[in-house]
Design a protein around this motif. Structure first.
Motif, PDB file in Angstrom:
ATOM      1  N   ALA A  11       0.800  -1.311  -0.122  1.00 58.63           N
ATOM      2  CA  ALA A  11       0.222  -0.080   0.259  1.00 58.63           C
ATOM      3  C   ALA A  11       0.748   1.459  -0.055  1.00 58.63           C
ATOM      4  N   PRO A  12       0.219   2.485  -0.424  1.00 57.63           N
ATOM      5  CA  PRO A  12       0.878   3.727  -0.305  1.00 57.63           C
ATOM      6  C   PRO A  12       1.262   3.983   1.130  1.00 57.63           C
ATOM      7  N   VAL A  13       2.499   4.822   1.331  1.00 59.79           N
ATOM      8  CA  VAL A  13       3.094   4.952   2.536  1.00 59.79           C
ATOM      9  C   VAL A  13       2.079   5.698   3.333  1.00 59.79           C
ATOM     10  N   VAL A  14       1.224   6.553   2.961  1.00 57.72           N
ATOM     11  CA  VAL A  14       0.128   6.918   3.613  1.00 57.72           C
ATOM     12  C   VAL A  14      -0.618   6.182   4.435  1.00 57.72           C
ATOM     13  N   ASP A  15      -1.072   4.902   3.644  1.00 60.13           N
ATOM     14  CA  ASP A  15      -1.803   3.962   4.319  1.00 60.13           C
ATOM     15  C   ASP A  15      -1.005   3.063   4.979  1.00 60.13           C
ATOM     16  N   GLN A  16      -0.015   2.940   4.871  1.00 65.02           N
ATOM     17  CA  GLN A  16       1.132   2.235   6.001  1.00 65.02           C
ATOM     18  C   GLN A  16       0.767   2.784   7.329  1.00 65.02           C
ATOM     19  N   HIS A  17       1.131   4.208   7.382  1.00 65.87           N
ATOM     20  CA  HIS A  17       1.181   4.936   8.352  1.00 65.87           C
ATOM     21  C   HIS A  17      -0.202   4.839   9.010  1.00 65.87           C
ATOM     22  N   ARG A  18      -1.177   4.989   8.499  1.00 67.45           N
ATOM     23  CA  ARG A  18      -2.603   4.920   8.756  1.00 67.45           C
ATOM     24  C   ARG A  18      -2.683   3.365   9.722  1.00 67.45           C
ATOM     25  N   VAL A  19      -2.395   2.322   9.111  1.00 64.59           N
ATOM     26  CA  VAL A  19      -2.380   0.864   9.671  1.00 64.59           C
ATOM     27  C   VAL A  19      -1.632   1.183  11.075  1.00 64.59           C
ATOM     28  N   MET A  20      -0.619   1.596  11.085  1.00 66.40           N
ATOM     29  CA  MET A  20       0.492   1.566  12.317  1.00 66.40           C
ATOM     30  C   MET A  20      -0.204   2.682  13.333  1.00 66.40           C
ATOM     31  N   ARG A  21      -1.071   3.558  12.982  1.00 70.09           N
ATOM     32  CA  ARG A  21      -1.496   4.387  13.898  1.00 70.09           C
ATOM     33  C   ARG A  21      -2.611   3.793  14.729  1.00 70.09           C
ATOM     34  N   ILE A  22      -3.298   2.821  14.035  1.00 71.11           N
ATOM     35  CA  ILE A  22      -4.285   1.851  14.455  1.00 71.11           C
ATOM     36  C   ILE A  22      -3.723   0.730  15.315  1.00 71.11           C
ATOM     37  N   VAL A  23      -2.795   0.409  15.164  1.00 73.63           N
ATOM     38  CA  VAL A  23      -1.992  -0.646  16.004  1.00 73.63           C
ATOM     39  C   VAL A  23      -1.719   0.085  17.422  1.00 73.63           C
ATOM     40  N   ARG A  24      -0.935   1.329  17.052  1.00 75.03           N
ATOM     41  CA  ARG A  24      -0.547   2.019  18.483  1.00 75.03           C
ATOM     42  C   ARG A  24      -2.093   2.530  19.160  1.00 75.03           C
ATOM     43  N   GLY A  25      -3.003   2.904  18.286  1.00 76.10           N
ATOM     44  CA  GLY A  25      -4.246   3.323  18.987  1.00 76.10           C
ATOM     45  C   GLY A  25      -4.991   2.391  19.884  1.00 76.10           C
ATOM     46  N   VAL A  26      -4.584   1.015  19.652  1.00 74.05           N
ATOM     47  CA  VAL A  26      -5.077  -0.069  20.718  1.00 74.05           C
ATOM     48  C   VAL A  26      -4.495   0.504  22.355  1.00 74.05           C
ATOM     49  N   GLN A  27      -3.365   1.014  22.234  1.00 73.71           N
ATOM     50  CA  GLN A  27      -2.914   1.348  23.515  1.00 73.71           C
ATOM     51  C   GLN A  27      -3.690   2.295  24.197  1.00 73.71           C
ATOM     52  N   PRO A  28      -4.018   2.405  25.594  1.00 80.08           N
ATOM     53  CA  PRO A  28      -3.652   1.413  26.616  1.00 80.08           C
ATOM     54  C   PRO A  28      -4.446   0.181  26.411  1.00 80.08           C
ATOM     55  N   LEU A  29      -3.782  -0.885  26.050  1.00 79.78           N
ATOM     56  CA  LEU A  29      -4.590  -2.055  26.087  1.00 79.78           C
ATOM     57  C   LEU A  29      -5.261  -2.603  27.234  1.00 79.78           C
ATOM     58  N   SER A  30      -4.663  -2.268  28.425  1.00 80.66           N
ATOM     59  CA  SER A  30      -5.442  -2.649  29.618  1.00 80.66           C
ATOM     60  C   SER A  30      -6.576  -1.683  29.785  1.00 80.66           C
ATOM     61  N   LEU A  31      -6.863  -0.678  29.294  1.00 81.44           N
ATOM     62  CA  LEU A  31      -8.396   0.017  29.477  1.00 81.44           C
ATOM     63  C   LEU A  31      -9.305  -0.803  28.371  1.00 81.44           C
ATOM     64  N   ARG A  32      -8.866  -1.431  27.408  1.00 81.42           N
ATOM     65  CA  ARG A  32      -9.582  -2.008  26.482  1.00 81.42           C
ATOM     66  C   ARG A  32     -10.106  -3.421  26.391  1.00 81.42           C
ATOM     67  N   PHE A  33      -9.152  -4.268  27.246  1.00 85.07           N
ATOM     68  CA  PHE A  33      -9.093  -5.790  26.997  1.00 85.07           C
ATOM     69  C   PHE A  33     -10.635  -6.221  27.546  1.00 85.07           C
ATOM     70  N   LEU A  34     -11.193  -5.625  28.515  1.00 79.41           N
ATOM     71  CA  LEU A  34     -12.709  -6.104  28.925  1.00 79.41           C
ATOM     72  C   LEU A  34     -13.680  -6.145  27.944  1.00 79.41           C
ATOM     73  N   GLY A  35     -13.632  -4.994  26.986  1.00 77.82           N
ATOM     74  CA  GLY A  35     -14.346  -4.790  25.890  1.00 77.82           C
ATOM     75  C   GLY A  35     -13.965  -6.067  24.985  1.00 77.82           C
ATOM     76  N   ILE A  36     -12.605  -5.847  24.699  1.00 74.41           N
ATOM     77  CA  ILE A  36     -12.389  -6.942  23.492  1.00 74.41           C
ATOM     78  C   ILE A  36     -12.724  -8.450  23.888  1.00 74.41           C
ATOM     79  N   ASN A  37     -12.874  -8.760  25.385  1.00 71.70           N
ATOM     80  CA  ASN A  37     -13.056 -10.074  25.524  1.00 71.70           C
ATOM     81  C   ASN A  37     -14.811 -10.342  25.039  1.00 71.70           C
ATOM     82  N   ILE A  38     -15.224  -9.422  25.583  1.00 77.41           N
ATOM     83  CA  ILE A  38     -16.702  -9.217  25.277  1.00 77.41           C
ATOM     84  C   ILE A  38     -17.324  -9.689  23.672  1.00 77.41           C
ATOM     85  N   ASP A  39     -16.196  -8.697  22.704  1.00 75.50           N
ATOM     86  CA  ASP A  39     -16.435  -8.881  21.301  1.00 75.50           C
ATOM     87  C   ASP A  39     -15.873  -9.981  20.800  1.00 75.50           C
ATOM     88  N   SER A  40     -15.174 -10.890  21.708  1.00 77.03           N
ATOM     89  CA  SER A  40     -14.457 -11.976  20.899  1.00 77.03           C
ATOM     90  C   SER A  40     -15.550 -13.176  21.329  1.00 77.03           C
TER      91      SER A  40
END
Length: 322
Positions: free
Chosen positions: A215-244
């Protein structure tokens, strides 16, 4: 000190210094992520309990329901990337994400009622609803249980019911490891994996790393922003477990009255295509858009999606304000 003793000593000092620098770097990133997550939203005390949310923009009200790993921040980001300007975006954190607690009933129907309660608290009578990934479940229930509130329904890579093939995490060693990180709420491990082996986290988010690399660099950067955006994971994992928990309940899709747009990708590693096809075939007069490549994050298609959404809403009479 002999040379033979000096080299191990230098190596030990280098390891200690390197470890300290890594921990300082992580501490800085983690601190900023936690501060941002805690300070960007506000909590409404609704009839369904406390619901965290954020708002941005002006115009036609739009409810942006985030997917797994998200929160109000992901909802705002999704709206900006896939819908565009001209809307009053209302982005709640679903149950177990950031500042929204997990109630005794954390089902999709209860979550839909919580969405409706938030809108009532904000004195919003009608919205365009955008449900992404696991957020599509409560978006569908909102359209069923509170029909008068939903002007139009947009389901993107919906992690919803399909009679033939369920939505699931791709079964690879890397994805299983990432899911373990989620269950552990392991903030540091997620951050370190993002530095050392980002491909594992990209795959866990439902996209082939090869698609991102091409993908173009701008899209690569967007994906990595999403990866980083999961932080802080500890504030989200209860919801992720529900969604699983797999979506095994078949909603009464044929009773949805709102104009509906459904979008997915054939190479989505979460296998949302069967669910998207089933929803589009069952919801009256729904429109289906399928991309061959792009994965669960629809990499490389943000402009196309914005244009498609804009055209869809214009035809339904729910166009954005200029």
């Amino acid at each position: 000190m002999k040379k033979s003793h000096l080299l191990p000593a230098i190596a030990s000092v280098a390891i200690v210094v390197g470890s300290v620098l890594i921990l300082l770097s992580y501490s800085d990133v983690a601190g900023r992520a936690r501060t941002a997550a805690r300070s960007g939203g506000r909590v409404a005390n609704t009839t369904a309990g406390p619901i965290e949310f954020a708002e941005k923009g002006a115009g036609l009200p739009l409810l942006a329901i985030h997917g797994a790993g998200g929160g109000y921040d992901q909802g705002l980001s999704n709206a900006a990337e896939f819908v565009g300007d001209g809307f009053r975006v209302i982005a709640p954190s679903r149950f177990g994400y950031l500042g929204t607690p997990v109630p005794a009933d954390a089902s999709s129907t209860a979550q839909a009622d919580a969405h409706a309660a938030l809108l009532a608290e904000l004195k919003v009578d009608k919205v365009v609803v955008v449900g992404i990934s696991a957020g599509a479940r409560s978006a569908i229930e909102l359209a069923l249980r509170h029909q008068d509130m939903v002007a139009a329904l947009i389901l993107m890579v919906p992690a919803t019911y399909a009679p033939t093939s369920s939505v699931a995490i791709e079964d690879s060693r890397g994805s299983r490891f990432a899911f373990w990180l989620v269950n552990a709420g392991a903030d540091f491990a997620w951050w370190a994996t993002g530095k050392i082996a980002p491909a594992a986290l990209i795959r866990f988010l439902g996209v082939s790393p090869q698609v991102v690399a091409a993908a173009p660099v701008v899209d690569q950067h967007r994906v990595m922003r999403i990866v980083r955006g999961v932080q802080p994971l500890s504030l989200r994992f209860l919801g992720i477990n529900i969604d699983s928990i797999p979506a095994l309940h078949r909603p009464a899709l044929e009773k949805i009255a709102a104009p509906t747009l459904v979008i997915s990708a054939r190479d989505d590693l979460y296998n949302t295509l069967p669910a998207a096809e089933f929803a589009a075939a069952t919801i009256p007069n729904a429109k289906l858009i399928v991309y061959d490549r792009g994965g669960h994050l629809l990499v490389g298609h943000d402009r196309e999606v914005r244009a498609t959404v804009s055209d869809f809403l214009a035809k339904t009479g729910e166009a954005a304000m200029p």
